[in-house]
Design a protein around this motif. Structure first.
Motif: not given
Length: 252
Positions: A234, A196-198
């Protein structure tokens, strides 16, 4: 068709003492000492210089450029093959092309100050040849060819480890790479879970914004990256994660 394999000249080119002194300085500065200095002189000899000194039997750097191009491509290919084990053939090809293209070679040559050493004819000098991109890229390749002929492949690779490979490691060519896909492939091979990227931070004014992204594997942080866009941040986070995973595997 007759192919000339050997020069018919029996005399050797004799470069001026000023040129020899210039390249003694070059060798001392870069700590690269040629067994045959004439190869080094030739690597920096432009055709315009040869044309203005026809009786001196000088040779321009075009043949060394031809050889250096092949040696450079082989050396970069070997490095990428060994260091980026999860990349596909297409990705490796794309990254190699970005490293050995003319704009990149010009950057390397300028950083090394090669322009000031080039032997030019007066006309070429007056028209800015010393800063001409194609000329600088050719000189860089010719130098690689000369070093290879003089000392073999290992010294060439040692030189590239100082000049080019660190730029690859810090992501200087990340604009042509998809690190997120590479990281996803690594994780899938190990069946380690979900990525997951945030975006954890946005810095600077609207016209000069910097984004900070974090990539998580389940609840574990793998890497943090910065970029001018969310996508770039990212990609940088994924690149850092790949490096971290590789270091972790080497420690095990």
């Amino acid at each position: 068709m007759k192919v000339n394999r050997k020069s018919t000249h029996t005399k050797k080119a004799v470069y001026p003492e000023t040129v020899k002194l210039q390249f003694e300085e070059f060798q001392d500065y870069f700590n690269i000492h040629f067994k045959n200095p004439t190869l080094l002189y030739t690597a920096f000899t432009h055709s315009s210089y040869v044309n203005e000194h026809r009786r001196k039997l000088f040779t321009d750097n075009e043949r060394l450029e031809f050889l250096g191009d092949a040696v450079l491509e082989l050396s970069v290919s070997q490095y990428l093959y060994q260091e980026y084990t999860t990349m596909s053939e297409g990705e490796l090809t794309k990254l190699r092309a970005a490293i050995v293209c003319e704009p990149s070679l010009v950057i390397f040559a300028n950083e090394l100050g090669y322009g000031k050493y080039v032997l030019l004819g007066k006309g070429e000098e007056l028209t800015g040849g010393r800063e001409r991109p194609a000329l600088l890229a050719d000189v860089f390749e010719a130098f690689i060819g000369a070093l290879y002929l003089d000392q073999g492949l290992d010294p060439v690779i040692s030189f590239l480890e100082q000049v080019i490979f660190p730029k690859v490691e810090i992501g200087a060519f990340s604009h042509v790479m998809d690190y997120k896909s590479q990281l996803q492939e690594v994780i899938q091979q190990k069946n380690n879970g979900m990525l997951n990227y945030e975006i954890v931070e946005e810095k600077g004014p609207a016209h000069d914004r910097t984004f900070v992204s974090r990539v998580m594997l389940n609840s574990k942080e793998l890497g943090i990256g910065n970029g001018r866009s969310k996508k770039e941040a990212e990609q940088q986070a994924a690149r850092i994660a790949i490096i971290a995973l590789k270091d972790y595997e080497q420690e095990e």
